[in-house]
Design a protein around this motif. Sequence first.
Motif, PDB file in Angstrom:
ATOM      1  N   THR A   1       3.289   4.148  -0.195  1.00 23.04           N
ATOM      2  CA  THR A   1       4.678   4.245  -0.632  1.00 23.04           C
ATOM      3  C   THR A   1       5.272   2.868  -0.919  1.00 23.04           C
ATOM      4  O   THR A   1       6.023   2.688  -1.888  1.00 23.04           O
ATOM      5  CB  THR A   1       5.487   4.993   0.452  1.00 23.04           C
ATOM      6  OG1 THR A   1       5.094   6.370   0.391  1.00 23.04           O
ATOM      7  CG2 THR A   1       6.969   4.876   0.251  1.00 23.04           C
TER       8      THR A   1
ATOM      9  N   GLU B   1       0.231  14.220   1.096  1.00 22.79           N
ATOM     10  CA  GLU B   1       0.085  13.924   2.519  1.00 22.79           C
ATOM     11  C   GLU B   1       0.718  14.990   3.401  1.00 22.79           C
ATOM     12  O   GLU B   1       0.255  15.204   4.514  1.00 22.79           O
ATOM     13  CB  GLU B   1       0.551  12.505   2.880  1.00 22.79           C
ATOM     14  CG  GLU B   1       2.013  12.196   2.754  1.00 22.79           C
ATOM     15  CD  GLU B   1       2.329  10.745   3.198  1.00 22.79           C
ATOM     16  OE1 GLU B   1       3.363  10.233   2.761  1.00 22.79           O
ATOM     17  OE2 GLU B   1       1.564  10.144   3.975  1.00 22.79           O
TER      18      GLU B   1
ATOM     19  N   CYS C   1       0.840  -1.203   0.000  1.00 18.48           N
ATOM     20  CA  CYS C   1       0.000   0.000   0.000  1.00 18.48           C
ATOM     21  C   CYS C   1       0.878   1.257   0.000  1.00 18.48           C
ATOM     22  O   CYS C   1       1.992   1.237   0.513  1.00 18.48           O
ATOM     23  CB  CYS C   1      -0.839   0.072   1.268  1.00 18.48           C
ATOM     24  SG  CYS C   1      -1.871  -1.364   1.524  1.00 18.48           S
TER      25      CYS C   1
ATOM     26  N   ILE D   1       5.138  -6.099   0.798  1.00 20.00           N
ATOM     27  CA  ILE D   1       6.076  -5.064   1.271  1.00 20.00           C
ATOM     28  C   ILE D   1       5.369  -4.187   2.296  1.00 20.00           C
ATOM     29  O   ILE D   1       4.287  -3.653   2.023  1.00 20.00           O
ATOM     30  CB  ILE D   1       6.570  -4.184   0.105  1.00 20.00           C
ATOM     31  CG1 ILE D   1       7.071  -5.046  -1.067  1.00 20.00           C
ATOM     32  CG2 ILE D   1       7.667  -3.224   0.576  1.00 20.00           C
ATOM     33  CD1 ILE D   1       7.448  -4.231  -2.307  1.00 20.00           C
TER      34      ILE D   1
ATOM     35  N   GLN E   1      13.228  -0.354   1.049  1.00 22.91           N
ATOM     36  CA  GLN E   1      12.333  -1.315   0.371  1.00 22.91           C
ATOM     37  C   GLN E   1      12.811  -1.528  -1.057  1.00 22.91           C
ATOM     38  O   GLN E   1      12.802  -2.639  -1.586  1.00 22.91           O
ATOM     39  CB  GLN E   1      10.888  -0.793   0.351  1.00 22.91           C
ATOM     40  CG  GLN E   1      10.192  -0.921   1.695  1.00 22.91           C
ATOM     41  CD  GLN E   1       8.963  -0.026   1.821  1.00 22.91           C
ATOM     42  OE1 GLN E   1       8.680   0.801   0.949  1.00 22.91           O
ATOM     43  NE2 GLN E   1       8.245  -0.185   2.906  1.00 22.91           N
TER      44      GLN E   1
ATOM     45  N   GLY F   1       4.780  -3.601   9.005  1.00 19.50           N
ATOM     46  CA  GLY F   1       4.429  -5.004   9.199  1.00 19.50           C
ATOM     47  C   GLY F   1       3.056  -5.186   9.825  1.00 19.50           C
ATOM     48  O   GLY F   1       2.679  -6.308  10.191  1.00 19.50           O
TER      49      GLY F   1
ATOM     50  N   LYS G   1       3.796  12.186  -1.571  1.00 22.45           N
ATOM     51  CA  LYS G   1       4.455  12.940  -0.503  1.00 22.45           C
ATOM     52  C   LYS G   1       3.849  14.343  -0.391  1.00 22.45           C
ATOM     53  O   LYS G   1       3.610  14.846   0.690  1.00 22.45           O
ATOM     54  CB  LYS G   1       5.965  13.061  -0.764  1.00 22.45           C
ATOM     55  CG  LYS G   1       6.758  11.811  -0.493  1.00 22.45           C
ATOM     56  CD  LYS G   1       7.019  11.607   0.967  1.00 22.45           C
ATOM     57  CE  LYS G   1       6.940  10.209   1.481  1.00 22.45           C
ATOM     58  NZ  LYS G   1       6.183   9.157   1.002  1.00 22.45           N
TER      59      LYS G   1
ATOM     60  N   ALA H   1       5.179  10.207   7.010  1.00 21.16           N
ATOM     61  CA  ALA H   1       5.584  10.084   5.604  1.00 21.16           C
ATOM     62  C   ALA H   1       6.803   9.174   5.510  1.00 21.16           C
ATOM     63  O   ALA H   1       7.825   9.394   6.153  1.00 21.16           O
ATOM     64  CB  ALA H   1       5.911  11.453   5.028  1.00 21.16           C
TER      65      ALA H   1
HETATM   66  O1  M6R Z   1       3.713   0.218   6.977  1.00 19.20           O
HETATM   67  P1  M6R Z   1       3.424   0.085   5.516  1.00 19.20           P
HETATM   68  O2  M6R Z   1       4.655   0.156   4.675  1.00 19.20           O
HETATM   69  O3  M6R Z   1       2.629  -1.159   5.205  1.00 19.20           O
HETATM   70  O4  M6R Z   1       2.511   1.323   5.146  1.00 19.20           O
HETATM   71  C1  M6R Z   1       1.957   1.473   3.871  1.00 19.20           C
HETATM   72  C2  M6R Z   1       1.402   2.864   3.680  1.00 19.20           C
HETATM   73  O5  M6R Z   1       0.374   3.111   4.608  1.00 19.20           O
HETATM   74  C3  M6R Z   1       2.482   3.938   3.802  1.00 19.20           C
HETATM   75  O6  M6R Z   1       3.534   3.744   2.918  1.00 19.20           O
HETATM   76  C4  M6R Z   1       1.873   5.334   3.569  1.00 19.20           C
HETATM   77  O7  M6R Z   1       1.471   5.454   2.235  1.00 19.20           O
HETATM   78  C5  M6R Z   1       2.882   6.430   3.952  1.00 19.20           C
HETATM   79  N1  M6R Z   1       2.293   7.381   4.842  1.00 19.20           N
HETATM   80  C6  M6R Z   1       3.415   7.186   2.747  1.00 19.20           C
HETATM   81  O8  M6R Z   1       4.326   8.153   3.088  1.00 19.20           O
END
Ligand code: M6R
Length: 369
Positions: A59, A245, A57, A103, A164, A107, A242, A156
């Motif tokens: 990023t 948000e 999801c 990814i 990643q 987690g 970015k 962010a």
């Molecule tokens: O913890 P996660 O990597 O699963 O989170 C996924 C997204 O919620 C996360 O990357 C979100 O988009 C960030 N706030 C982006 O900066």
Amino acid sequence: EKGGYASFMLKEIAEQPKAVTDTLLGRIDPEGTLHLDEVRITRGELREVDKVVIVACGTAYHAGMIAKYAIEHWTRIPCETELASEFRYRDPILDPHTLVVAISQSGETMDTLMALRHAREQGAKVLAICNTNGSTIPRESDAVLYTHAGPEVAVASTKAFLTQLVACYLVALYLGQVRGTKWGDEIRTVIRQLSEISGSVERVLETMEPVRELARSLASHDTVLFLGRHVGFPVALEGALKLKELAYMHAEGFAAGELKHGPIALIEDGVPVVVVVPSPAGRSVLHGKIVSNIQEIRARGARTVVIAEEGDEEVVPYADHLIRIPATPTLLQPLVATVPLQVFACELATARGNEVDQPRNLAKSVTVE
Ligand code: M6R
């Protein structure tokens, strides 16, 4: 605990060279061979993989989009990347030869967790790429490759994203190495280039003052558009995410080839458009196309912010603002091209008086579907 930085986000942006190095540590031997024995999927099983499906999801999804280019190029295994929140609702085709890569920085993202549960129920093997030791997603996966970004506090995602990407490249290169593709030489070269990339990230960070200045000058705008191609397309999406948000601005990323299919109608006098230019080396066809795109949008009044590699002189006449990044192998370019976009969003948000570490309406980890 912000270590002298005004925000966690700034601190985490600055930590990226180390995060990248730490994620590579112990995984490449002096001969340039990858060792990912920690990934508890046998070489035999990896040789049998006939499809890779990436779920994530936000990023992390953008990292997954970039991984698709790398995996298909270096392994020739078909790969698709899907938003975790959409995945299980379309009854995806999965079997024991499908490798699902989930990814997630935290987690704990519920959408990603539900996608991986669905994948395992269908018999697919799940490899987690995760930054948080012992969190739910790696616990429920068949295998895990940890990113070593260290704790990411700002909502962010910055350093987690870069790590990643590194982890995705490692998976792609490892699959290529284990399966032995015709790209063997290229794989060895890229492993070496990857092991040296943190120096390039460092150099980008040292040259960010003009980006900050530019961001401040755009604080009163309503819209910023982002364009890219190939792996630069997900980078454009990440730059837009970015900005949304953090700066609460209308920001959209497009694949530059799509411009003529609609988005070019958005271009009007003074609208800032950030363009991620692919490496001129080796990909000259795409490079030439994006140079024409920059000309087209500029002729229609766009204020062009061009992110291009050092030595790329072709773009100079069409750039109202030029942001230089070190020359980098095509598939690895997102590791350097994303950094100015993070700095840009952070500075623009600050100039608009926003709280960058805790943007409104958002949580660091989204534990509901
Ligand atoms: O913890 P996660 O990597 O699963 O989170 C996924 C997204 O919620 C996360 O990357 C979100 O988009 C960030 N706030 C982006 O900066």
